[in-house]
Write an enzyme that holds these catalytic residues in place. Structure first.
Site, PDB file in Angstrom:
ATOM      1  N   GLY A 138      29.604  19.590  42.533  1.00 50.21           N
ATOM      2  CA  GLY A 138      28.877  20.168  41.575  1.00 50.21           C
ATOM      3  C   GLY A 138      29.943  20.619  40.386  1.00 50.21           C
TER       4      GLY A 138
ATOM      5  CE  LYS B 172      30.991  34.076  45.509  1.00 52.40           C
ATOM      6  NZ  LYS B 172      31.671  34.078  46.459  1.00 52.40           N
TER       7      LYS B 172
ATOM      8  NE  ARG C  84      37.004  38.473  37.648  1.00 52.86           N
ATOM      9  CZ  ARG C  84      37.827  38.924  38.843  1.00 52.86           C
ATOM     10  NH1 ARG C  84      38.914  39.470  38.537  1.00 52.86           N
ATOM     11  NH2 ARG C  84      36.925  39.151  39.783  1.00 52.86           N
TER      12      ARG C  84
ATOM     13  CB  CYS D  83      39.978  34.302  43.849  1.00 50.17           C
ATOM     14  SG  CYS D  83      39.539  36.152  43.865  1.00 50.17           S
TER      15      CYS D  83
ATOM     16  CB  THR E  90      47.622  39.561  40.832  1.00 54.82           C
ATOM     17  OG1 THR E  90      46.816  38.950  41.807  1.00 54.82           O
ATOM     18  CG2 THR E  90      48.302  40.608  41.631  1.00 54.82           C
TER      19      THR E  90
ATOM     20  CG  LEU F 183      33.139  19.187  52.181  1.00 54.78           C
ATOM     21  CD1 LEU F 183      32.746  17.974  53.333  1.00 54.78           C
ATOM     22  CD2 LEU F 183      34.258  18.390  51.280  1.00 54.78           C
TER      23      LEU F 183
ATOM     24  CE  LYS G 115      43.859  35.960  40.786  1.00 56.51           C
ATOM     25  NZ  LYS G 115      44.731  36.724  41.803  1.00 56.51           N
TER      26      LYS G 115
ATOM     27  CB  THR H 265      46.082  37.135  45.604  1.00 57.96           C
ATOM     28  OG1 THR H 265      44.865  37.610  46.561  1.00 57.96           O
ATOM     29  CG2 THR H 265      46.439  35.965  45.924  1.00 57.96           C
TER      30      THR H 265
ATOM     31  CD  GLU I 102      39.773  42.077  51.964  1.00 58.58           C
ATOM     32  OE1 GLU I 102      40.128  43.050  52.594  1.00 58.58           O
ATOM     33  OE2 GLU I 102      38.866  41.388  52.579  1.00 58.58           O
TER      34      GLU I 102
HETATM   35  C1  UGA Z   1      37.231  33.064  47.245  1.00 57.10           C
HETATM   36  C2  UGA Z   1      37.637  32.861  48.743  1.00 57.10           C
HETATM   37  O1  UGA Z   1      36.572  32.131  49.240  1.00 57.10           O
HETATM   38  C3  UGA Z   1      38.066  34.314  49.341  1.00 57.10           C
HETATM   39  O2  UGA Z   1      38.117  34.029  50.976  1.00 57.10           O
HETATM   40  C4  UGA Z   1      38.977  34.774  48.876  1.00 57.10           C
HETATM   41  O3  UGA Z   1      39.252  36.302  49.389  1.00 57.10           O
HETATM   42  C5  UGA Z   1      38.609  35.177  47.563  1.00 57.10           C
HETATM   43  O4  UGA Z   1      38.447  33.777  46.667  1.00 57.10           O
HETATM   44  C6  UGA Z   1      39.755  35.793  46.790  1.00 57.10           C
HETATM   45  O5  UGA Z   1      41.136  35.492  46.730  1.00 57.10           O
HETATM   46  O6  UGA Z   1      39.611  37.134  46.330  1.00 57.10           O
HETATM   47  P1  UGA Z   1      35.225  33.820  45.796  1.00 57.10           P
HETATM   48  O7  UGA Z   1      36.084  33.648  44.647  1.00 57.10           O
HETATM   49  O8  UGA Z   1      34.461  35.044  45.914  1.00 57.10           O
HETATM   50  O9  UGA Z   1      36.100  33.938  47.198  1.00 57.10           O
HETATM   51  O10 UGA Z   1      34.225  32.545  45.802  1.00 57.10           O
HETATM   52  P2  UGA Z   1      34.110  31.478  46.706  1.00 57.10           P
HETATM   53  O11 UGA Z   1      32.913  31.649  47.509  1.00 57.10           O
HETATM   54  O12 UGA Z   1      35.211  31.127  47.302  1.00 57.10           O
HETATM   55  O13 UGA Z   1      33.619  30.320  45.558  1.00 57.10           O
HETATM   56  C7  UGA Z   1      34.586  30.051  44.779  1.00 57.10           C
HETATM   57  C8  UGA Z   1      34.200  28.970  43.757  1.00 57.10           C
HETATM   58  O14 UGA Z   1      33.959  27.603  44.201  1.00 57.10           O
HETATM   59  C9  UGA Z   1      32.662  29.284  42.939  1.00 57.10           C
HETATM   60  O15 UGA Z   1      32.754  29.005  41.570  1.00 57.10           O
HETATM   61  C10 UGA Z   1      31.702  28.025  43.960  1.00 57.10           C
HETATM   62  O16 UGA Z   1      30.657  27.978  42.987  1.00 57.10           O
HETATM   63  C11 UGA Z   1      32.812  27.154  43.952  1.00 57.10           C
HETATM   64  N1  UGA Z   1      32.344  26.189  45.241  1.00 57.10           N
HETATM   65  C12 UGA Z   1      32.196  26.790  46.526  1.00 57.10           C
HETATM   66  C13 UGA Z   1      31.885  24.869  44.966  1.00 57.10           C
HETATM   67  O17 UGA Z   1      32.055  24.392  43.789  1.00 57.10           O
HETATM   68  N2  UGA Z   1      31.547  24.142  46.263  1.00 57.10           N
HETATM   69  C14 UGA Z   1      31.590  24.569  47.300  1.00 57.10           C
HETATM   70  O18 UGA Z   1      31.351  23.915  48.131  1.00 57.10           O
HETATM   71  C15 UGA Z   1      31.689  25.948  47.444  1.00 57.10           C
END
Ligand code: UGA
Length: 442
Positions: free
Chosen positions: A260, A330, A337, A267, A86, A257, A270, A122, A152
């Site tokens: 950076g 990450k 994306r 996800c 989505t 927390l 958007k 979502t 999910e």
């Molecule tokens: C996120 C959610 O964590 C999942 O629970 C969810 O299912 C998913 O979206 C989704 O909607 O499908 P994801 O996008 O894989 O998962 O990545 P995250 O681990 O949440 O990280 C998201 C972004 O936040 C990354 O760019 C990461 O670098 C950043 N981030 C994360 C930070 O800048 N600081 C942090 O402390 C943690």
């Protein structure tokens, strides 16, 4: 059980393999024949640790197969998961519901015997109720085709683990007409539920909202600490120490927390925008205006790093050589994306810098979306003759760097640690100019 999963992206492919691992017979469905062909050969078309092994195991065991034929899936399965994307509508905040709608329009008319459809994508709140109505109109079997919403929560990079060992399962059902949906879902996830995994059954709207609220909360947490980082930068504070200190409070917690370059990916960005758009449609836009600020803080981090780079190289980026380490949004993912790393690289390039990008996994995807940027074949090539090194994604390969690894390669010992992931004192001790985000302001 016989299960189909519509959509074979990061979510759908992992879910399909996960369901096979739980003992079910699974067919994955996608409209992209190239993807289906690769998956059928046991090949995962993206990088996700642990998934290739799981996929191959179950393609070989015969429990998992893939098709482009929805009729095949409808004839085969009794439970159908919707795991299509989505994405954000171009130029708008709203989510593009085209793919979810298309699955229902294709699948529902094929349902000639009782079936359970479970949404995983979502979606804006209210979607499930609308789809339930549409299924009723289209399915030859009528009310015996039932819809539940089963959001999910998997993270890319940990998708297999999150699928097989989720910290909770959520199911939304139509409370006025719950039917057998909960019973079916308990059977699908029997192995997981046997481990006392929390199972929360709600109405359809709540289940949809649980998902977007979780992502909005995570995004807010990241932008909160990045906002504090901005204050640290002008006051001489250190946001990493601060995060440790507040993180010990169990009510706050240290996770998410990490100050950076901020959040990216397919996800969080958007989802908060779609959430705001939906709140607007529902007449409660004020309730979520803070998410606009969450989004702004996040995007400001990228600009900030570009400005830091400009300052470090003496005021003009034009003609400087900059190594950007990381392109994925990450680590442990090849997903670019809305990647902060790639965004920064693009901005530096536009400002006239000669940017060399290296990422351990995301090079092909990065090249596809940003073909005008320059990619180095390895880390050494990326940093060679660099006036500045920027760590933009905290891959282990970069976190583990020690200053002497780059000795004799760079033109100047300057590093911007966009993910606060390097051992700062070691770099400073080795004679480098080290700049973290929200730390060591001087
Ligand atoms: C996120 C959610 O964590 C999942 O629970 C969810 O299912 C998913 O979206 C989704 O909607 O499908 P994801 O996008 O894989 O998962 O990545 P995250 O681990 O949440 O990280 C998201 C972004 O936040 C990354 O760019 C990461 O670098 C950043 N981030 C994360 C930070 O800048 N600081 C942090 O402390 C943690």
């Amino acid at each position: 059980m016989r299960i189909s999963v519509f959509g074979t992206g990061y979510l759908g492919a992992t879910h399909a393999a996960g369901m096979a691992e739980l003992g079910h017979e699974v067919v994955g469905v996608d409209i992209d024949p190239v993807k289906i062909e690769r998956l059928s050969r046991g090949e995962v078309p993206f990088y996700e640790p642990g998934l290739p092994e799981l996929l191959r195991k179950h393609v070989e065991s015969g429990r998992l197969r893939f098709t482009t034929d929805a009729a095949d899936a409808a004839a085969f399965a009794d439970v159908h998961f919707i795991g299509v994307g989505t994405p954000q509508v171009k130029g708008e905040n709203a989510a593009d519901m085209r793919f979810v709608n298309a699955v229902i329009e294709t699948l529902a008319p094929l349902l000639t015997r009782p079936a359970t459809i479970l949404g995983k994508s979502t979606v804006p709140v209210g979607t499930a109720a609308r789809l339930a109505h549409r299924i009723n109109e289209l399915a030859p079997v009528g009310e015996a085709a039932q819809l539940g919403w089963n959001p999910e929560f998997l993270r890319e990079g940990f998708a297999v683990e999150d699928t097989l060992r989720p910290d909770r399962l959520v199911l939304g059902v139509d409370r006025a007409n719950p039917g057998h949906v909960e019973h079916v879902v308990r059977e699908v996830y029997a192995t997981i539920l046997a481990r006392d995994t929390p199972f929360i059954v709600t109405d359809l709207a709540t289940a949809e909202l649980v998902k977007v609220s979780a992502n909005a909360f995570l995004a807010t947490k990241i932008s909160f600490i990045n906002a504090i980082a901005e204050v640290c930068e002008v006051s001489g504070g250190d946001v990493a120490e601060l995060a440790d200190a507040i993180g010990y409070d169990a009510r706050i917690g240290r996770k998410f927390l990490g100050a950076g370059l901020g959040f990216g990916g397919g996800c969080l960005p958007k989802d908060i925008r779609a959430f705001m758009a939906r709140a607007g449609e529902l007449g409660v836009d004020q309730a979520l205006t803070f998410l606009r600020e969450v989004d702004s803080v996040n995007l400001r981090r990228r600009e900030h790093v570009v400005e830091m780079a400009r300052r470090e190289v003496g005021g003009s980026l034009n003609g400087t050589r900059i190594a950007v380490l990381g392109a994925a949004f990450k680590p442990n993912s090849d997903d670019v994306r809305d990647s902060p790393a790639l965004d920064v690289a693009g901005k530096l390039h536009l400002a006239g810098a000669d940017v060399r990008i290296y990422d351990p996994q995301a090079m092909d995807n990065a090249r596809a979306v940003s073909p005008t940027l320059t990619y180095a074949h390895d880390l050494r090539a990326a940093v060679s003759d660099a006036d500045l090194v920027i760590v933009a994604t905290e891959w282990r390969e970069f976190r583990d760097l020690i200053p002497s690894d780059l000795d004799g390669l760079v033109a100047a010992r300057r590093v911007i640690d966009g993910r606060n992931c390097l051992d700062a004192p070691a770099w400073v001790a080795a004679g480098w100019t080290y700049r973290g985000l929200g730390r060591y302001a001087a």
